[in-house]
Motif scaffolding. Structure first.
Motif, PDB file in Angstrom:
ATOM      1  N   ALA A 157       0.867  -1.188   0.000  1.00 53.35           N
ATOM      2  CA  ALA A 157       0.000   0.000   0.000  1.00 53.35           C
ATOM      3  C   ALA A 157       0.902   1.236   0.000  1.00 53.35           C
ATOM      4  CB  ALA A 157      -0.899  -0.018   1.237  1.00 53.35           C
ATOM      5  N   GLU A 158       1.361   1.601  -1.195  1.00 50.63           N
ATOM      6  CA  GLU A 158       2.378   2.653  -1.273  1.00 50.63           C
ATOM      7  C   GLU A 158       1.842   4.026  -0.882  1.00 50.63           C
ATOM      8  OE1 GLU A 158       1.805   0.442  -3.733  1.00 50.63           O
ATOM      9  OE2 GLU A 158       3.578  -0.823  -3.565  1.00 50.63           O
ATOM     10  N   GLN A 159       0.572   4.288  -1.181  1.00 52.32           N
ATOM     11  CA  GLN A 159       0.012   5.585  -0.777  1.00 52.32           C
ATOM     12  C   GLN A 159       0.030   5.701   0.744  1.00 52.32           C
ATOM     13  OE1 GLN A 159      -3.607   6.936  -3.089  1.00 52.32           O
ATOM     14  NE2 GLN A 159      -3.644   4.768  -3.576  1.00 52.32           N
ATOM     15  N   ASN A 160      -0.403   4.621   1.375  1.00 51.32           N
ATOM     16  CA  ASN A 160      -0.430   4.585   2.838  1.00 51.32           C
ATOM     17  C   ASN A 160       0.980   4.674   3.417  1.00 51.32           C
ATOM     18  OD1 ASN A 160      -2.212   4.464   5.038  1.00 51.32           O
ATOM     19  ND2 ASN A 160      -1.894   2.279   5.322  1.00 51.32           N
TER      20      ASN A 160
ATOM     21  N   GLY B   9       1.920   8.334   3.361  1.00 52.88           N
ATOM     22  CA  GLY B   9       1.092   9.085   4.309  1.00 52.88           C
ATOM     23  C   GLY B   9       1.491   8.783   5.754  1.00 52.88           C
ATOM     24  N   ILE B  10       1.668   7.512   6.068  1.00 51.58           N
ATOM     25  CA  ILE B  10       2.072   7.121   7.425  1.00 51.58           C
ATOM     26  C   ILE B  10       3.458   7.682   7.740  1.00 51.58           C
ATOM     27  CG2 ILE B  10       2.805   5.126   8.816  1.00 51.58           C
ATOM     28  CD1 ILE B  10       0.394   3.591   7.705  1.00 51.58           C
TER      29      ILE B  10
ATOM     30  N   ALA C 255       4.729  10.373   6.629  1.00 49.95           N
ATOM     31  CA  ALA C 255       4.569  11.804   6.913  1.00 49.95           C
ATOM     32  C   ALA C 255       3.992  12.016   8.308  1.00 49.95           C
ATOM     33  CB  ALA C 255       3.669  12.449   5.864  1.00 49.95           C
ATOM     34  N   GLY C 256       3.059  11.171   8.715  1.00 47.13           N
ATOM     35  CA  GLY C 256       2.480  11.271  10.054  1.00 47.13           C
ATOM     36  C   GLY C 256       3.522  11.014  11.129  1.00 47.13           C
TER      37      GLY C 256
ATOM     38  N   GLU D 201       1.043  11.549  -5.327  1.00 46.77           N
ATOM     39  CA  GLU D 201       0.380  12.680  -4.689  1.00 46.77           C
ATOM     40  C   GLU D 201       0.736  12.792  -3.206  1.00 46.77           C
ATOM     41  OE1 GLU D 201      -3.703  13.143  -3.832  1.00 46.77           O
ATOM     42  OE2 GLU D 201      -3.855  14.721  -5.337  1.00 46.77           O
ATOM     43  N   GLN D 202       0.900  11.643  -2.551  1.00 46.03           N
ATOM     44  CA  GLN D 202       1.345  11.696  -1.152  1.00 46.03           C
ATOM     45  C   GLN D 202       2.761  12.278  -1.083  1.00 46.03           C
ATOM     46  OE1 GLN D 202      -0.603   9.257  -2.328  1.00 46.03           O
ATOM     47  NE2 GLN D 202      -2.269   9.165  -0.849  1.00 46.03           N
TER      48      GLN D 202
ATOM     49  N   VAL E 281       2.128  16.138  -1.659  1.00 41.90           N
ATOM     50  CA  VAL E 281       1.430  16.913  -0.626  1.00 41.90           C
ATOM     51  C   VAL E 281       1.999  16.654   0.772  1.00 41.90           C
ATOM     52  CG1 VAL E 281      -0.796  17.344   0.486  1.00 41.90           C
ATOM     53  CG2 VAL E 281      -0.686  16.965  -1.995  1.00 41.90           C
ATOM     54  N   ASP E 282       2.085  15.369   1.123  1.00 41.22           N
ATOM     55  CA  ASP E 282       2.391  15.024   2.516  1.00 41.22           C
ATOM     56  C   ASP E 282       3.893  15.104   2.814  1.00 41.22           C
ATOM     57  OD1 ASP E 282      -0.304  14.493   2.441  1.00 41.22           O
ATOM     58  OD2 ASP E 282      -0.049  12.322   2.290  1.00 41.22           O
TER      59      ASP E 282
ATOM     60  N   TYR F 155       5.391  19.277  -0.201  1.00 38.37           N
ATOM     61  CA  TYR F 155       4.696  20.510   0.196  1.00 38.37           C
ATOM     62  C   TYR F 155       4.766  20.701   1.710  1.00 38.37           C
ATOM     63  CZ  TYR F 155       0.507  23.537   0.887  1.00 38.37           C
ATOM     64  OH  TYR F 155      -0.375  24.513   1.262  1.00 38.37           O
ATOM     65  N   SER F 156       4.602  19.603   2.441  1.00 42.70           N
ATOM     66  CA  SER F 156       4.569  19.703   3.907  1.00 42.70           C
ATOM     67  C   SER F 156       5.957  19.729   4.528  1.00 42.70           C
ATOM     68  CB  SER F 156       3.763  18.533   4.485  1.00 42.70           C
ATOM     69  OG  SER F 156       2.447  18.563   3.980  1.00 42.70           O
TER      70      SER F 156
END
Lengths: 272, 308
Positions: free
Chosen positions: B54-57, B60-61, B63-64, B87-88, B91-92, B95-96
């Motif tokens: 789950a590459e998007q996750n 995202g994880i 980044a969290g 996109e992650q 954005v995550d 950008y972040s």
């Protein structure tokens, strides 16, 4: 009317003014989610301007970032920044208060706006808390239309795999999205069963615009161990303004002067 | 020839770092084996996060975790990491400005016969186009070690592409490494070859042959694609008749594009770009694929001789 509910309606006034001055924003979703944000910030989470740099503050993530307007209203009222500046400059030329939450604004935890990101980031935060043996909780608000983003379901799996009982997601289930009802576009009818099947604890809030019901739900969520909680808040899009309620066109409609005056007077009436 | 692949080197450096850094985290998407990170996962299970396929996750994880003061290395095949979770990454991470280092393993055509789904001939372009993302493609084990050690010192995002197999050594003796400064392997008066990743070894070999034949040829290891070291390129290109770029990437938005852009703006020169063509690539080992498309010493040498 209790103090918390009164705040919800004060916040609605700020949102309406922000929308009126900017001729922008996502007013329908703002009015459906505002009670959730109000309850989280004013009755549930330990997040204040004073403790915002504290590692053990609770974390709040607005995954449905297009409702930045509602988040700015709550943060402004909490004193994270000049409330009037947010209201008067939102979405305008060179304003810091752009149309989606960004971390340049004091109090905003994550940049959001592209849907389907918040829950994964929240999982990362909740794992960090567990690994560090910190007791802060992570709260994330999802939109119902947003659930069609597949990345959410990757995060649903991971949250239960890691038994993240320090993670509480709220679904702002207002049943509408930009093209129509969620039933027509991509149904969320079985979201309760889906979340349970993914290993989550689920709490239904029959009136997701009722502050008291939301407070109880979050209290209950705290007591659940070993799994994350999804609060399904059944809300009304456009809640509080009669001609906006349950109307698709108010997803991001722009008010005429007459509409603005009527909307404000309806909120004033509730407050009176 | 190093006995270690660049991915193994990364694991070694991270294990060394973790001994004194409890905030160093590694996240994988069922990719710990292919990223050679199993030893890290075994040694520091509390600093390792598995997210499944789950590459998007994954991003995202990561980044969290990073927003809670973790220093995260997220490793997944370059092909999936840079497109599935693009996109992650945008954005995550970018950008972040979260402290996430994205490790794209088995980059380029490393997977050889597994085909186009597994190739990443677009990752330099994709990652380089993101505001706030740095892009690196180290050549050999020593450079990879220096690069990762240096990146551990900062808290900014970066993408690092490494290949699957062990790369031949490019550097002998101690490498004088400065982050974001390209390495000049040798200077030449007639030809300059600019390469990165596994292509540096072949560039060096081609240059040795050309130099032996009296064609004075220099080589730059431009491991830093972004920020791109224009100064070193311009200095080394100043007096040559021909510049050649070589990359395990498409023609679009990679090393050749940056070299062309820089020369065009500051020092118009004859330029040959060697890259993977914009078509479905042949099946074979990565070495066979390189050879077929002229991405090896023979190919580079031939291209130079034809151009002169």
């Amino acid at each position: 009317m209790n103090e918390l509910t009164r705040k919800s309606y004060e916040l609605r006034k700020d949102i309406l003014e922000m929308m009126w001055l900017s001729k922008a924003g996502h007013i329908g979703g703002d009015l459906s989610v505002i009670d959730i944000l109000n309850v989280l910030y004013n009755a549930e989470m330990n997040v204040t301007p004073e403790n915002f740099k504290d590692d053990n503050r609770d974390r709040f993530l607005l995954s449905k970032g297009h409702c930045a307007d509602a988040l700015y209203a709550v943060l402004g009222m909490k004193g994270f920044f000049d409330r009037r500046e947010a209201i008067e400059t939102f979405s305008q030329y060179q304003s810091a208060f752009i149309g989606h939450p960004n971390t340049d604004i004091n109090g905003v935890e994550i940049n959001s706006g592209s849907l389907g990101h918040g829950l994964s980031i929240a999982v990362g935060m909740a794992i960090a808390a567990k690994r560090d043996r910190k007791d802060f909780r992570t709260y994330v608000v999802l939109g119902d239309g947003e659930l069609a983003e597949g990345s959410n379901w990757e995060a649903f799996m991971a949250a239960s795999q890691y038994k993240l009982d320090n993670l509480c997601a709220t679904l702002d289930l207002n049943g509408l999205q930009i093209s129509g009802t969620t039933d027509e576009v991509m149904s969320t009818a079985s979201v309760h069963d889906k979340a349970v099947a993914f290993g989550w604890n689920v709490i239904e809030v029959q009136d997701g615009n009722d502050c008291g019901q939301l407070v109880s739900a979050y209290q209950k969520a705290r007591t659940v161990k070993g799994k994350p909680t999804l609060v399904i808040a059944h809300t009304v899009k456009g809640k509080g303004v009669s001609f906006m309620e349950n109307q698709v066109k108010w997803h991001h409609g722009v008010m005429s002067e007459e509409e603005y005056k009527q909307a404000m007077s309806e909120i004033e009436e509730v407050l009176a | 020839m190093s006995t270690q692949s660049n991915r193994q080197v990364i694991c070694d450096v991270l294990i060394e770092e973790a001994q004194n850094n409890a905030n160093l985290f590694v996240a994988c998407s069922d990719s710990r084996g292919s990223a050679s990170l199993t030893p890290f996962a075994n040694a520091y299970p509390n600093q390792f996060v598995e997210v499944g396929i789950a590459e998007q996750n994954l991003v995202g994880i990561a980044a969290g975790l990073a927003s809670c003061h973790k220093q995260v290395f997220a490793a997944s095949p370059a092909s999936f990491l840079t497109t599935r979770s693009y996109e992650q990454c945008k954005v995550d991470v970018a950008y972040s400005q979260t402290n996430v280092k994205l490790i794209g393993i088995s980059g380029g055509v490393s997977y050889g016969a597994l085909g186009m789904t597994h190739h990443s001939c677009q990752d330099y372009a994709a990652m380089g186009a993101l505001t706030g993302m740095r892009v690196y493609s180290p050549s050999d084990a020593q450079l990879t070690r220096c690069l990762v050690q240096e990146l551990l010192k900062d808290d900014q995002p970066a993408y690092i592409r490494v290949s699957r197999s062990a790369s031949p050594d490019v550097y002998e003796g101690n490498l004088d490494f400065v982050l974001n400064k390209a390495n000049v392997l040798c200077s030449g008066s007639k030809v300059l070859i600019v390469a990165n990743g596994e292509m540096v070894f072949y560039a060096k070999e081609a240059a040795a042959r050309l130099n032996k034949d009296g064609i004075s040829t220099g080589v730059i290891d431009m491991y830093c694609l972004k920020p791109f070291d224009e100064a070193t390129l311009l200095e080394q290109a100043k007096d040559v008749d021909l510049v050649v770029s070589v990359e395990e990437h498409s023609q679009y938005g990679g090393l050749g594009s940056r070299v062309a852009q820089t020369l065009c703006h500051h020092l118009p020169k004859k330029l040959i770009e060697i890259y993977l063509p914009d078509e479905h690539l042949i099946s074979g080992t990565n070495k066979e694929v390189f050879q077929y498309y002229g991405l090896d010493a023979d190919g580079i040498e031939k291209a130079v001789r034809n151009a002169l």
